[in-house]
Design a protein around this motif. Structure first.
Motif, mmCIF file in Angstrom:
data_model
loop_
_atom_site.group_PDB
_atom_site.id
_atom_site.type_symbol
_atom_site.label_atom_id
_atom_site.label_comp_id
_atom_site.label_asym_id
_atom_site.label_seq_id
_atom_site.Cartn_x
_atom_site.Cartn_y
_atom_site.Cartn_z
ATOM 1 N N TYR A 37 0.837 -1.199 0.000
ATOM 2 C CA TYR A 37 0.000 0.000 0.000
ATOM 3 C C TYR A 37 0.874 1.253 0.000
ATOM 4 O O TYR A 37 1.652 1.479 0.926
ATOM 5 N N GLY A 38 0.749 2.054 -1.012
ATOM 6 C CA GLY A 38 1.483 3.318 -1.076
ATOM 7 C C GLY A 38 2.706 3.208 -1.961
ATOM 8 O O GLY A 38 3.509 2.291 -1.830
ATOM 9 N N LEU A 39 2.856 4.165 -2.876
ATOM 10 C CA LEU A 39 3.965 4.117 -3.821
ATOM 11 C C LEU A 39 5.305 4.301 -3.126
ATOM 12 O O LEU A 39 6.336 3.803 -3.585
ATOM 13 N N ASP A 40 5.302 5.014 -1.991
ATOM 14 C CA ASP A 40 6.559 5.231 -1.269
ATOM 15 C C ASP A 40 7.201 3.915 -0.845
ATOM 16 O O ASP A 40 8.415 3.847 -0.654
ATOM 17 N N GLN A 41 6.390 2.848 -0.697
ATOM 18 C CA GLN A 41 6.947 1.547 -0.326
ATOM 19 C C GLN A 41 7.879 0.987 -1.399
ATOM 20 O O GLN A 41 8.727 0.147 -1.120
ATOM 21 N N LEU A 42 7.691 1.455 -2.637
ATOM 22 C CA LEU A 42 8.509 0.943 -3.755
ATOM 23 C C LEU A 42 9.746 1.797 -3.984
ATOM 24 O O LEU A 42 10.570 1.488 -4.837
ATOM 25 N N MET A 43 9.839 2.903 -3.279
ATOM 26 C CA MET A 43 10.866 3.889 -3.611
ATOM 27 C C MET A 43 11.952 3.885 -2.545
ATOM 28 O O MET A 43 11.678 3.701 -1.363
ATOM 29 N N ASP A 44 13.131 4.109 -2.992
ATOM 30 C CA ASP A 44 14.293 4.096 -2.097
ATOM 31 C C ASP A 44 14.498 5.505 -1.550
ATOM 32 O O ASP A 44 15.425 6.218 -1.939
ATOM 33 N N ILE A 45 13.568 5.930 -0.683
ATOM 34 C CA ILE A 45 13.609 7.326 -0.202
ATOM 35 C C ILE A 45 13.518 7.381 1.305
ATOM 36 O O ILE A 45 13.141 6.446 1.945
ATOM 37 N N ALA A 87 16.609 11.843 -7.598
ATOM 38 C CA ALA A 87 17.200 11.826 -8.945
ATOM 39 C C ALA A 87 16.854 10.578 -9.738
ATOM 40 O O ALA A 87 16.733 10.624 -10.971
ATOM 41 N N ALA A 88 16.674 9.462 -9.057
ATOM 42 C CA ALA A 88 16.424 8.205 -9.768
ATOM 43 C C ALA A 88 15.061 8.162 -10.437
ATOM 44 O O ALA A 88 14.815 7.297 -11.270
ATOM 45 N N TYR A 89 14.173 9.085 -10.069
ATOM 46 C CA TYR A 89 12.776 8.967 -10.482
ATOM 47 C C TYR A 89 12.346 9.961 -11.560
ATOM 48 O O TYR A 89 11.164 10.026 -11.866
ATOM 49 N N PHE A 90 13.283 10.746 -12.096
ATOM 50 C CA PHE A 90 12.890 11.765 -13.072
ATOM 51 C C PHE A 90 13.749 11.712 -14.338
ATOM 52 O O PHE A 90 14.942 11.416 -14.269
ATOM 53 N N GLU A 91 13.140 12.042 -15.459
ATOM 54 C CA GLU A 91 13.875 12.094 -16.725
ATOM 55 C C GLU A 91 14.897 13.215 -16.744
ATOM 56 O O GLU A 91 15.985 13.075 -17.286
ATOM 57 N N ALA A 99 24.066 13.099 -10.643
ATOM 58 C CA ALA A 99 24.631 12.294 -11.730
ATOM 59 C C ALA A 99 24.908 10.872 -11.259
ATOM 60 O O ALA A 99 24.616 9.897 -11.962
ATOM 61 N N GLN A 100 25.468 10.760 -10.064
ATOM 62 C CA GLN A 100 25.774 9.424 -9.540
ATOM 63 C C GLN A 100 24.491 8.621 -9.281
ATOM 64 O O GLN A 100 24.415 7.426 -9.625
ATOM 65 N N ALA A 101 23.503 9.275 -8.724
ATOM 66 C CA ALA A 101 22.240 8.575 -8.450
ATOM 67 C C ALA A 101 21.590 8.105 -9.749
ATOM 68 O O ALA A 101 21.002 7.020 -9.801
ATOM 69 N N ARG A 102 21.699 8.910 -10.808
ATOM 70 C CA ARG A 102 21.143 8.499 -12.100
ATOM 71 C C ARG A 102 21.888 7.294 -12.652
ATOM 72 O O ARG A 102 21.278 6.357 -13.189
ATOM 73 N N ARG A 103 23.214 7.319 -12.541
ATOM 74 C CA ARG A 103 23.983 6.160 -13.023
ATOM 75 C C ARG A 103 23.591 4.897 -12.269
ATOM 76 O O ARG A 103 23.375 3.840 -12.867
ATOM 77 N N GLU A 104 23.509 5.028 -10.946
ATOM 78 C CA GLU A 104 23.170 3.852 -10.137
ATOM 79 C C GLU A 104 21.778 3.328 -10.454
ATOM 80 O O GLU A 104 21.513 2.129 -10.317
#
Lengths: 246, 246, 246, 246
Positions: A238-246, B120-124, B152-157
């Motif tokens: 439940y919740g998109l934040d669960q899928l995100m590394d934040i 950074a990992a979540y945006f174009e 830049a590093q987060a995008r690469r990873e």
């Protein structure tokens, strides 16, 4: 990956279908809407179903998708705890099948809420300004309410007291709504869609998080993230934040 | 808690002394500056020393504070790996004594850099705009460089490729500096102090993180956080983000 | 040009004295405060006097300066129509002497109010957000009130009706104060000084005017403009916008 | 009022037709496109024609509309001085007929450029940041170039010298393009459409003008203004700012 869209004739469903068709590696194999039965056959080999319908039909649809052994990504709002429990119970009988249900698939809104809660412990002051199109009937927005409550809770957990505010006279209510001690302001402006700005203050510094949603296509990257993750997450998430590394 | 300020005559040191004096529960027991020897006596019973001096004296000062068995919070920049190693080695001989060294004590800047890496990992698309007073001699700012490299590093990873950018003609260089694929823009404007805006974009949405530093007193809340944490963290802690639940 | 500062010990007066001393072509020849009589002698050859005192003494001071045949630039607020009339009458007896009285010398605030009135006729929606330090006792700010009333008047003169707003439920008052049909929102945040953002909306577009005052030195450029113009403008000039080509 | 749209099948033409149909008091009586001859008959009684076509056909179309005795509102760009002269000459033979040609019908962009020129004389510093979708091939935008040149000219006319800028090292070009002494920065971000922020600075204060265009429907209010004004303005009017009380 083969995808079904449920609620395909609705505005969100149309946007999702378009998103699927434009994404490399995804194939749109079924588009169902009210009146179509959700079965193994009608799902036409889909591995994941994206469900954007209405609060009164989403539970039934979701159970039908899971019943057919298909992973489900649900964007319809209005879920009750009882509905979520029914989904959890059914998923226990379908090992390996996953469902992701989230109240908001806009990545920037999910990030904003998560970061706001983390930042809240470190500032004396915090307020929320939400800005929407003038056809919106309620103020403040649900997202702003959730954001303010999250900030208030984070402050309590950090042992912070009330924010500084010397206001003595405010005859017209310019200070806006007070949600658990967090002031929330709602702007309505022709031309806007859905925007939120969260401002934090300490002596000598300001910190701002802002999210602008210009178009309902902004939900697609979040849905895509869920579509890619759901097969690896059996049971209910439940919740998109669960899928995100934040 | 009893506090010493080292570098007490400098601009940061003065701000720190003022902050200590205005904070309930802190007592300023020593103010040392160039020419004063740092000893158990001159530290006058301080439990924590706050060190804001110059790159060429901070190592010696920090070692002297630790040598006296006093916790140390260091805000001077310009530390080398060798210097940090010397501090670590001395701390091993002083069990229970802690030192916190950080390149930036502005909470909003620390949060901005941390959140920018996560987002950074979540945006174009992602770009950085820094805005400073016009007396600044270098562009872009060190903070903006660090932010861009982190993105830049987060995008690469995350396996993201280059950002979309159809620019074909840009005779004057309006697209700014390209730092590891992240465009960085530097504005210089009378009246400003130090500001950074990090913008992220996806189809239909924008996400923005902004930090405004109006005054050097903005460093005090971060220093205060370190002062309160240092006694519970024996050994060396590098970076304020290590103390924060973010 | 020789300058006297009246109210020289006050915070604004000190800022004005500092500004005069740092400006090429200006010479600070007198600094008077409460208790000092304002006479040809005490003005010490000044060509222009800058008056920043208190509402209960500004009229007397201004009349004394003009009586001495010296041009006067007045920044104290709280003027009544009767007071302004007394100044006008005295100036009629002193041909060639000018006085400029203005409620606001921050150029950006004067521009914001002027531009907001001009823009108001061209947009369906307009709202005002003011942001101040949390020690402010009244909400909204006087500047925001004046801005909102200016927008409302410009809309009436342009024949515009009410702004679009479908809000039906707003239990906490998140929509803020309604000033002649213009919604005004007041944010209070530690770290801020005085800021105002005016937002306008039409289908598909937004227009924003923002003014940030970080420090009371922001009044000096406006005072300087008045000092340079006052000798060429015999009689009373009210409002800094009268001196500006906007 | 009866309206013809020329270039009706183009994206702008479609937006204009939709706008006309949704506006009380306007009636869409003709929709012409490439291949249709523009005559009294094909204009079908229109009192005003709205022309949004291509640079290589707009002159011919405009002359044909005027030749038919119909007022013309032209949004196509790429006009030369020679073309404008031809329109002026033809209009002299058609007393009472008006034409309005403008490079930009977005009201917020027209206001931004006008206000920026007015404000420029009053600030030490000014820079321009434009932000667009990443499919744009040129940087900076034409609007940003025009804005910067307008600011530079206003500064020259006000006798202002170069802006303060102590930058000594900028290896990557983070300071952006220098257009007549005004720094211009171009951001490219997925999700954006067309945005411009103009920032001005003085000691202690910042002044900001921002325009956001989210959608091509943002041109319609400006076109509507021209449609309503054109019959009262015989001859050629160039630029939407000529119609505005700013």
């Amino acid at each position: 990956m083969k995808i079904a869209v449920i609620g395909a004739k609705g505005r969100m469903g149309q946007a999702m279908s378009a998103g699927v068709e434009q994404t490399d590696g995804l194939e749109l194999v079924a588009q169902l809407d009210a009146g179509d039965e959700i079965t193994t056959e009608s799902l036409n080999g889909a591995e994941v179903a994206i469900e954007f319908t209405r609060p009164d039909s989403t539970l039934k649809n979701t159970l039908a998708v899971i019943g057919a052994g298909v992973h489900c990504v649900v964007g319809t709002t209005g879920w009750t705890d009882e509905g979520l429990d029914q989904v959890r119970e059914l998923l226990e009988t379908k090992p390996g099948v996953g469902a992701i249900i989230a109240p908001n698939y806009a990545l920037s809104a999910v990030l904003a809420m998560s970061f706001a809660k983390k930042a809240a412990a470190y500032f004396e002051s915090a307020e929320v300004i939400e800005l929407h199109h003038p056809n919106k009937v309620d103020a403040p927005s649900g997202t702003a309410l959730t954001t303010a409550k999250g900030i208030a809770q984070a402050r309590r957990e950090a042992g912070l007291g009330p924010m500084p505010d010397a206001t003595e006279t405010d005859p017209g209510g310019a200070r806006g709504a007070n949600i658990d001690g967090v002031h929330v302001h709602a702007v309505r402006l022709r031309g806007l869609t859905a925007h939120e700005e969260i401002v934090f203050g300490n002596p000598g510094e300001q910190f701002t998080i802002r999210t602008d949603s210009f178009d309902r296509e902004s939900f697609f990257p979040g849905v895509l993230l869920a579509v890619r993750e759901v097969s690896g997450r059996p049971g209910l998430t439940y919740g998109l934040d669960q899928l995100m590394d934040i």
